[in-house]
Write a protein that holds these residues in place. Structure first.
Motif, PDB file in Angstrom:
ATOM      1  N   VAL A 151      28.083 -30.898 -58.684  1.00  0.00           N
ATOM      2  CA  VAL A 151      29.284 -32.994 -58.119  1.00  0.00           C
ATOM      3  C   VAL A 151      30.402 -32.702 -56.852  1.00  0.00           C
ATOM      4  N   ASN A 152      30.322 -31.900 -56.257  1.00  0.00           N
ATOM      5  CA  ASN A 152      31.059 -31.637 -55.521  1.00  0.00           C
ATOM      6  C   ASN A 152      30.736 -30.915 -54.513  1.00  0.00           C
ATOM      7  N   LEU A 153      31.280 -32.349 -52.966  1.00  0.00           N
ATOM      8  CA  LEU A 153      30.547 -32.060 -51.598  1.00  0.00           C
ATOM      9  C   LEU A 153      31.616 -31.722 -51.146  1.00  0.00           C
ATOM     10  N   TYR A 154      30.688 -30.596 -49.718  1.00  0.00           N
ATOM     11  CA  TYR A 154      31.373 -30.179 -48.540  1.00  0.00           C
ATOM     12  C   TYR A 154      30.913 -31.239 -47.338  1.00  0.00           C
ATOM     13  N   ASP A 165      44.230 -36.678 -47.251  1.00  0.00           N
ATOM     14  CA  ASP A 165      43.747 -36.234 -48.325  1.00  0.00           C
ATOM     15  C   ASP A 165      43.371 -38.603 -48.658  1.00  0.00           C
ATOM     16  N   LYS A 166      44.702 -38.674 -48.805  1.00  0.00           N
ATOM     17  CA  LYS A 166      44.188 -40.836 -48.924  1.00  0.00           C
ATOM     18  C   LYS A 166      43.015 -41.194 -47.715  1.00  0.00           C
ATOM     19  N   ASP A 167      42.810 -40.861 -46.752  1.00  0.00           N
ATOM     20  CA  ASP A 167      41.811 -40.778 -46.046  1.00  0.00           C
ATOM     21  C   ASP A 167      40.734 -40.770 -46.379  1.00  0.00           C
ATOM     22  N   LEU A 168      39.859 -39.046 -46.523  1.00  0.00           N
ATOM     23  CA  LEU A 168      38.895 -38.813 -47.676  1.00  0.00           C
ATOM     24  C   LEU A 168      38.816 -39.790 -49.001  1.00  0.00           C
ATOM     25  N   HIS A 169      39.860 -39.735 -49.655  1.00  0.00           N
ATOM     26  CA  HIS A 169      39.420 -39.801 -50.969  1.00  0.00           C
ATOM     27  C   HIS A 169      38.907 -41.309 -50.831  1.00  0.00           C
ATOM     28  N   GLY A 170      39.724 -42.581 -49.972  1.00  0.00           N
ATOM     29  CA  GLY A 170      38.970 -44.205 -49.900  1.00  0.00           C
ATOM     30  C   GLY A 170      37.633 -43.494 -49.043  1.00  0.00           C
ATOM     31  N   ALA A 171      37.364 -42.810 -48.192  1.00  0.00           N
ATOM     32  CA  ALA A 171      36.093 -43.261 -47.667  1.00  0.00           C
ATOM     33  C   ALA A 171      34.846 -42.866 -48.362  1.00  0.00           C
ATOM     34  N   PHE A 172      35.007 -41.696 -50.032  1.00  0.00           N
ATOM     35  CA  PHE A 172      34.110 -41.893 -51.007  1.00  0.00           C
ATOM     36  C   PHE A 172      34.314 -42.118 -51.865  1.00  0.00           C
ATOM     37  N   GLU A 218      26.378 -39.685 -58.185  1.00  0.00           N
ATOM     38  CA  GLU A 218      27.446 -39.873 -58.191  1.00  0.00           C
ATOM     39  C   GLU A 218      27.648 -39.337 -55.994  1.00  0.00           C
ATOM     40  N   ALA A 219      27.913 -37.877 -57.334  1.00  0.00           N
ATOM     41  CA  ALA A 219      27.268 -37.065 -55.502  1.00  0.00           C
ATOM     42  C   ALA A 219      26.596 -37.060 -54.601  1.00  0.00           C
ATOM     43  N   ASN A 220      25.285 -37.081 -55.219  1.00  0.00           N
ATOM     44  CA  ASN A 220      23.768 -37.182 -54.835  1.00  0.00           C
ATOM     45  C   ASN A 220      23.840 -38.570 -53.538  1.00  0.00           C
ATOM     46  N   ALA A 221      24.407 -39.504 -54.531  1.00  0.00           N
ATOM     47  CA  ALA A 221      24.463 -41.133 -53.656  1.00  0.00           C
ATOM     48  C   ALA A 221      25.258 -41.181 -52.261  1.00  0.00           C
ATOM     49  N   ALA A 222      26.246 -40.360 -52.857  1.00  0.00           N
ATOM     50  CA  ALA A 222      27.472 -39.812 -51.586  1.00  0.00           C
ATOM     51  C   ALA A 222      27.284 -39.381 -49.922  1.00  0.00           C
ATOM     52  N   VAL A 223      25.949 -38.360 -50.251  1.00  0.00           N
ATOM     53  CA  VAL A 223      25.255 -36.994 -49.619  1.00  0.00           C
ATOM     54  C   VAL A 223      24.613 -38.033 -48.864  1.00  0.00           C
TER      55      VAL A 223
END
Length: 324
Positions: free
Chosen positions: A162-165, A175-182, A214-219
């Motif tokens: 569940v944790n993405l690099y 951090d806010k921009d990164l959160h908004g992108a995913f 959710e993590a796989n979809a984001a990758v």
């Protein structure tokens, strides 16, 4: 047994040598049949007599002593306001039999005790005693390391899948921009960009989802996408030791594949010309200029001739010397 018998009366440098069968650490007498107890959160107004009366109810004691401040303690910590003879708040109790020590732990551990009102008018307070087997420092540190490792493994397992690099992030991203992108892929439990000591971005960060799907979809969707003008790399985060092991296995496999190739064979994926004997073109140079035979030198009149060739008229002859 024979070795033990021969070594029974042996002394080295006036020290008697004792030889016993090896025992595993968890089966040694001081671990299995322990009799010494460590007690902490002892009320500061207790004395040795009070401590003895409490623990003697569970078996015969050999000693019961509250640790107190010494002159060395005062010298080592002059800013603590310590006084020689004051209680340190912990004690050691030793039983004659293991059963008595075991009963004391079962009955007195987490027992609530009250302290009497002090001379300075401080109100009485409740304390919960800690009573357990006394351990050596090395043993205690070993158990703490083991416990910490278990906690770390549990934490790592909870983040598995569940944790993405994410790397190649723009330096201005927050951090806010990164959160908004995913955030469109699911519930994000944390999103953080790693920073240097001066607060500048290191160019990579981590995003943790609540579900592996959710993590796989984001990758699948975000890897290689442009974010603030830069293509980002997105993958499941891996522990450092796991990543190093995988890289070592990959390199080992590649070396084995290369080691099994016949000498002079072409590398996989390389043009056929490499590793092959060059073809000779009669009367012409090869297209790339390689592989042509070295041209024979032209013989000039009066110069030397190739070894074994007949001498030509007018050519220089090596003079004959006596004895040759």
């Amino acid at each position: 047994k024979e070795a033990m018998a021969k070594m029974e009366d042996l002394s080295i440098l006036d020290q008697k040598v004792e030889v016993q069968p090896f025992q595993r650490r968890d089966r040694r007498p001081d671990v299995v049949e322990w009799t010494n107890l460590y007690v902490k959160n002892v009320p500061l107004d207790w004395d040795d007599e009070k401590l003895t009366s409490l623990f003697a109810e569970h078996g015969e004691l050999t000693s019961a002593k509250i640790m107190r401040v010494t002159e060395k303690d005062v010298e080592a910590k002059p800013d603590k306001g310590l006084k020689v003879g004051d209680s340190k708040g912990f004690a050691f109790v030793s039983y004659k039999e293991h059963d008595g020590a075991k009963a004391a732990v079962e009955k007195l551990h987490d027992m609530v005790v009250e302290t009497t009102e002090g001379e300075d008018g401080a109100a009485a307070e409740e304390k919960k005693l800690f009573v357990g087997r006394a351990q050596k420092k090395t043993e205690r540190e070993r158990e703490l390391r083991k416990k910490f490792a278990e906690i770390q493994n549990t934490k790592i397992q909870s983040y598995m899948g569940v944790n993405l690099y994410i790397k190649n992030l723009d330096d201005q991203m927050s951090d806010k921009d990164l959160h908004g992108a995913f955030e469109k892929f699911g519930t994000i439990t944390s999103a953080r960009i790693m920073k240097n000591g001066d607060g500048t971005s290191k160019g990579f960060g981590f995003v943790c989802f609540s579900q592996p799907e959710e993590a796989n979809a984001a990758v699948n969707d975000m890897n290689g996408k442009m974010l603030l003008g830069k293509p980002i790399f997105v993958a499941l985060a891996q522990r450092g030791d796991v990543r190093r092991t995988m890289l070592a296995q990959t390199h080992s496999t590649q070396r084995q594949q290369m080691g099994g190739m016949p000498r002079g064979a072409a590398m996989p994926g390389a043009p056929n010309m490499y590793g092959a004997v060059p073809m000779m073109y009669p009367g012409a140079m090869p297209p790339n200029g390689r592989g042509a035979p070295y041209p024979m030198p032209m013989m000039m009149p009066g110069r030397g001739v190739p070894r074994g060739a007949p001498m030509q008229p007018g050519a220089y002859q090596v003079p004959a010397y006596p004895g040759m």
